[in-house]
Scaffold this motif. Structure first.
Motif, mmCIF file in Angstrom:
data_model
loop_
_atom_site.group_PDB
_atom_site.id
_atom_site.type_symbol
_atom_site.label_atom_id
_atom_site.label_comp_id
_atom_site.label_asym_id
_atom_site.label_seq_id
_atom_site.Cartn_x
_atom_site.Cartn_y
_atom_site.Cartn_z
ATOM 1 N N ASP A 174 -17.318 33.001 -17.345
ATOM 2 C CA ASP A 174 -16.532 34.229 -17.272
ATOM 3 C C ASP A 174 -17.149 35.101 -16.186
ATOM 4 O O ASP A 174 -18.347 35.009 -15.911
ATOM 5 N N LEU A 175 -16.348 35.953 -15.577
ATOM 6 C CA LEU A 175 -16.881 36.817 -14.530
ATOM 7 C C LEU A 175 -17.361 38.159 -15.065
ATOM 8 O O LEU A 175 -18.347 38.703 -14.596
ATOM 9 N N SER A 176 -16.663 38.692 -16.063
ATOM 10 C CA SER A 176 -16.963 40.042 -16.548
ATOM 11 C C SER A 176 -17.799 39.972 -17.818
ATOM 12 O O SER A 176 -17.283 39.683 -18.901
ATOM 13 N N MET A 177 -19.111 40.229 -17.650
ATOM 14 C CA MET A 177 -20.043 40.197 -18.778
ATOM 15 C C MET A 177 -21.088 41.281 -18.576
ATOM 16 O O MET A 177 -21.363 41.672 -17.452
ATOM 17 N N SER A 183 -9.563 37.632 -15.118
ATOM 18 C CA SER A 183 -9.259 38.259 -13.834
ATOM 19 C C SER A 183 -8.440 37.334 -12.940
ATOM 20 O O SER A 183 -8.845 36.203 -12.667
ATOM 21 N N ASP A 184 -7.308 37.860 -12.487
ATOM 22 C CA ASP A 184 -6.535 37.133 -11.476
ATOM 23 C C ASP A 184 -6.560 37.896 -10.149
ATOM 24 O O ASP A 184 -5.719 37.670 -9.280
ATOM 25 N N ILE A 208 -9.890 29.232 -13.300
ATOM 26 C CA ILE A 208 -8.859 29.162 -14.343
ATOM 27 C C ILE A 208 -8.711 30.545 -14.953
ATOM 28 O O ILE A 208 -9.688 31.146 -15.391
ATOM 29 N N VAL A 209 -7.478 31.044 -14.974
ATOM 30 C CA VAL A 209 -7.205 32.367 -15.530
ATOM 31 C C VAL A 209 -6.797 32.214 -16.993
ATOM 32 O O VAL A 209 -5.895 31.441 -17.318
ATOM 33 N N LYS A 210 -7.499 32.970 -17.866
ATOM 34 C CA LYS A 210 -7.200 32.961 -19.312
ATOM 35 C C LYS A 210 -6.027 33.903 -19.559
ATOM 36 O O LYS A 210 -6.211 35.054 -19.902
#
Length: 147
Positions: free
Chosen positions: A70-73, A102-103, A120-122
């Protein structure tokens, strides 16, 4: 260096995400898809580095990890972790797939600039995770990774 004797050793999945719901969804999808690969999780980049560095034994090859990042942590986000991985001579060859909400084009570009294998976008959590894990299962069975 590729180990010719056993190029298909199991791949360990390391999920680096602070969202417990996402981690549980990944575990459920792995079970449902019959993916028996070992899986660990870390809540941020600092924990991920501790796991990866703890796996470093000078007398043994690095376990074959595929990271779902994940990018945002908090503490250390995904892009910062990618910077550290790519700067480390032992960890730079790890396969990393970004799995994030995030896209934003700037995030996608920044991640690919750090040599990720895929972004991959969730968007629909359970559907996205199921499709992503199905793809990663095939990937881990077919691709020969360096030791």
């Amino acid at each position: 260096m590729i180990s010719v004797a056993d190029p298909y050793k199991p791949v360990h999945f390391l999920v680096v995400d602070d969202d417990e719901i996402c981690i549980m969804a990944i575990k459920r999808a792995m079970k449902k898809l019959g993916i028996a690969n070992p899986m660990s999780s870390a809540n941020n980049g600092i924990e991920a580095l501790e796991i990866l560095n703890g796996a470093l034994d000078p007398d043994a090859p690095l376990p074959r990890y595929v990271l779902l990042l994940d990018l945002s942590m908090p503490k250390m986000g995904g892009l910062e972790l990618l910077e550290k991985l790519r700067a480390d001579p032992l960890l730079k060859k790890l396969v990393v797939f970004v799995l994030t909400t995030s896209d934003a084009p700037k995030d996608i570009t920044a991640a690919y600039e750090k040599n990720i294998a895929g972004y991959i976008v969730k968007d629909n959590l359970s559907e996205t995770i199921s499709k992503a894990l199905s793809m990663l299962d095939g990937y881990s069975r077919l691709v020969v990774l360096p030791s």
